[in-house]
Design a protein around this motif. Sequence first.
Motif, PDB file in Angstrom:
ATOM      1  N   PHE A  63       0.800  -1.220   0.000  1.00 14.14           N
ATOM      2  CA  PHE A  63       0.000   0.000   0.000  1.00 14.14           C
ATOM      3  C   PHE A  63       0.832   1.269   0.000  1.00 14.14           C
ATOM      4  O   PHE A  63       0.289   2.363  -0.091  1.00 14.14           O
ATOM      5  N   TRP A  64       2.184   1.164   0.093  1.00 11.08           N
ATOM      6  CA  TRP A  64       3.004   2.365   0.206  1.00 11.08           C
ATOM      7  C   TRP A  64       3.093   3.112  -1.118  1.00 11.08           C
ATOM      8  O   TRP A  64       3.291   4.295  -1.162  1.00 11.08           O
ATOM      9  N   ARG A  65       3.012   2.386  -2.217  1.00  8.70           N
ATOM     10  CA  ARG A  65       2.841   2.975  -3.544  1.00  8.70           C
ATOM     11  C   ARG A  65       3.996   3.883  -3.951  1.00  8.70           C
ATOM     12  O   ARG A  65       3.841   5.087  -4.175  1.00  8.70           O
ATOM     13  N   CYS A  66       5.151   3.287  -4.065  1.00  8.15           N
ATOM     14  CA  CYS A  66       6.338   4.004  -4.547  1.00  8.15           C
ATOM     15  C   CYS A  66       6.189   4.318  -6.030  1.00  8.15           C
ATOM     16  O   CYS A  66       5.487   3.633  -6.773  1.00  8.15           O
ATOM     17  N   GLN A  67       6.886   5.339  -6.455  1.00 13.78           N
ATOM     18  CA  GLN A  67       6.802   5.783  -7.850  1.00 13.78           C
ATOM     19  C   GLN A  67       7.876   5.078  -8.679  1.00 13.78           C
ATOM     20  O   GLN A  67       9.020   4.971  -8.252  1.00 13.78           O
ATOM     21  N   LEU A  68       7.457   4.624  -9.858  1.00 15.49           N
ATOM     22  CA  LEU A  68       8.268   3.702 -10.650  1.00 15.49           C
ATOM     23  C   LEU A  68       8.543   4.215 -12.047  1.00 15.49           C
ATOM     24  O   LEU A  68       7.834   5.065 -12.575  1.00 15.49           O
ATOM     25  N   VAL A  69       9.562   3.639 -12.641  1.00 11.27           N
ATOM     26  CA  VAL A  69       9.732   3.630 -14.094  1.00 11.27           C
ATOM     27  C   VAL A  69       9.922   2.177 -14.505  1.00 11.27           C
ATOM     28  O   VAL A  69      10.368   1.344 -13.705  1.00 11.27           O
ATOM     29  N   GLY A  70       9.550   1.882 -15.741  1.00 12.23           N
ATOM     30  CA  GLY A  70       9.696   0.529 -16.244  1.00 12.23           C
ATOM     31  C   GLY A  70      10.688   0.479 -17.380  1.00 12.23           C
ATOM     32  O   GLY A  70      10.751   1.385 -18.212  1.00 12.23           O
TER      33      GLY A  70
END
Length: 751
Positions: A63-70
């Motif tokens: 649930f912390w929902r870190c910001q990503l790139v793929g």
Amino acid sequence: MALNLTRRKFLQTASLAAATAAMSGCFANRATASTPFVKKPFTAPGSFADTKTAVGGVCEMCFWRCQLVGKVRDGKLVKLEGNPKSIDNGASICARGNAGVKLLYDPDRLKFPMKNVGKRGAPQWKRITWDEALDECAAKLKGVVDKYGPHGIAMFPHGSSATYPMGFFEKVVGTPNVSEASFFQCRGIRDMAYVATLDTPPDENVDMANAKAIMLLGGHFGENVHVSHVKRYLKGLENGAKLIVVDPRFSASAAKAHIWVKIKPGTDTAFLLAIMNHLIKTGKYNKAYVEANGVGFDKFKAGISHATLAWAAKTCDVPVKQIKEVAELLAANSPNVSIHPGRHVSWYGNDFQRERSLACLTGLLGAIGVKGGFVKGKGPKVGKAGGWPKINEEHAEEHALHRMAKKHPFSPPGTPTDMIREAAITGKPYAIKGFVAWGQNPIQTIPDQEMTIKMLQQMDFVMVCDIMPTDITMYADILLPESSYLERYDMIKPGTQWDLSGKQEQYISARMPLVSVTAADHERKDPVWITNEIAKRMGLGQHIPVQTMEEKTNKALAGANLSIEQLVKEDGIHVQPGADPYGMVLKVNFFSQEVADAGFSGIPTYIPVPETPKGYARLVYGRSPVHTFNRSQNNAWLANEMPENPVWLNDESAKKMGLKDGDRIELVNQDGVKSQTSSVVKVTPGIRKDTVYMAHGYGTKNPAMTVAVGKGIDDQSLITKLAVDPETGAHGMRNNFVKFVKNGKVLNIPA
């Protein structure tokens, strides 16, 4: 009623955004993908030149929902990383976040709409079309509403994808019977206790980075890896903060502690009362803050005067000297002290009073609105995200079971889980005959599994929407496959940061698909499409607020003068100057007239819990660094790291029992319920003799989870003795006791 909060009002206050047979061919094998948001080629030493970076990811592995790139190559997602532009988690993500790739391509993922032509609990699946599935879902749900009323439906949601359908069932259909595990089996008690004490829920992002002292009550940071949270915590330790950890187990946090309090489980409130009483009697509390902002302090002072250090030492099985040492350390570093409110606080059934004590201690130290203390960052404003109109919400309020029974006046939003189960099973005060689970696995989130199964078996209709075939899917009549967080638009994540970069900044990110998975071998759909189609078929299509998840996302972003297109140009995250988070002043209800008027103690009070029976140990559980409860158990990468959950046992006890580290065992509880699966013993001096511990979420029973099935022990299956927090109606889940079983022989645990 003490706190008549709707979910909508509560969330506005909380600012939570800142804060089996016949399976063959029915579940996914592999998905093919292409990416919609390619920013630029990604090259690095030893990498492939055709790897490109897709922006806009927001993790949902927890649930912390870190910001990503793929990282995308030949249309396939090959790697996930933290977004370097993030001022929250930065370029860092945890093991679970990295393993999102394996979730996306998990061969066991739900693939097609399915109908159970067997029995609930022992399903036989038949693939059907979406039209067939949706027609049946709508007809059966409408049938329940027509016969029993909107309150004849219960919904058990979890995660961001459940928000939109939850709004439909609550506001438009009009059911009050919504029970989120995040509220009723996790943090709801905490939030409501802080509202009753400080008039606001806590922000878990306590200003630990700037603290001079940090106190964790059962918090095992480093095992529940929430990246930005752990960064703040570690930054505080790097800066010299003294760490106090109160825990019956030598957790990862206890290993870093200056003071580890090896407390007797269930006595935490007594420990806190003694600390506060000592601070008051020695005059070492923040008199200025209390005099200016304290409510009912004299009653509070008198009401806890019995809580001497000697009384607490006997109650908590902790030396007097150590309790005094903790109190003195907090006083010496006041007000720059982080008293962490915790996360999963549903422990013993006396938890509201414990959380009230934590909030009162925070106020007593004046640790509010100051560096290192209770600080709520000021996040940016975004628009409304295409929410459903309030068509039948009044009906939901009138038929809320806890309000009808005049029980649990401090309930979190929704309805206490046990009241829903009891009403469904007994038919009183009304029948509940339709059940919807969306992203939640009630079999493994709610104590007393037999009661949950009994509730499900008496339903006229059970619908489950999920990504993976967790245990709840075995009880579905219709099973709907949902797209994952990596392949859909979804939520807006606004937030603020001030403690790591040295600047006050705000950010706005939105979940956008990192890949577009083609429908060549599956028919998964997103929650907006699924919910809208059900609404249309139930004759409620005129209330649909948005047509697509992309529209929903853009509506929310428009409130901040942003759009998906603009966010992509900004590498997936909009950053803007922030506001000074310090200077906040809160009233502290040391004595709460509201709580007293509701029939409970207006002063935080220690309520003893059942003692451990002879031959048993108390069962407690928590998170592991590589798993997020059951939702990640089938992930092959993560399962390889921790395939089962070792059971912690005190080394002296183990020696007397003839157990060695790594021995294979089962567990049996005080009601004679035996674990259906086994695990291994972890022999250690790092746990009390009256306590055993294991990680939660193991022991999946569904054979469709081919990696996870039968691995480790399911702690929830052993929680058959219920405890319910009287103020909130939330579960206490650490009042069950176990013995070990080896080679069929039951072994008593020495006292």
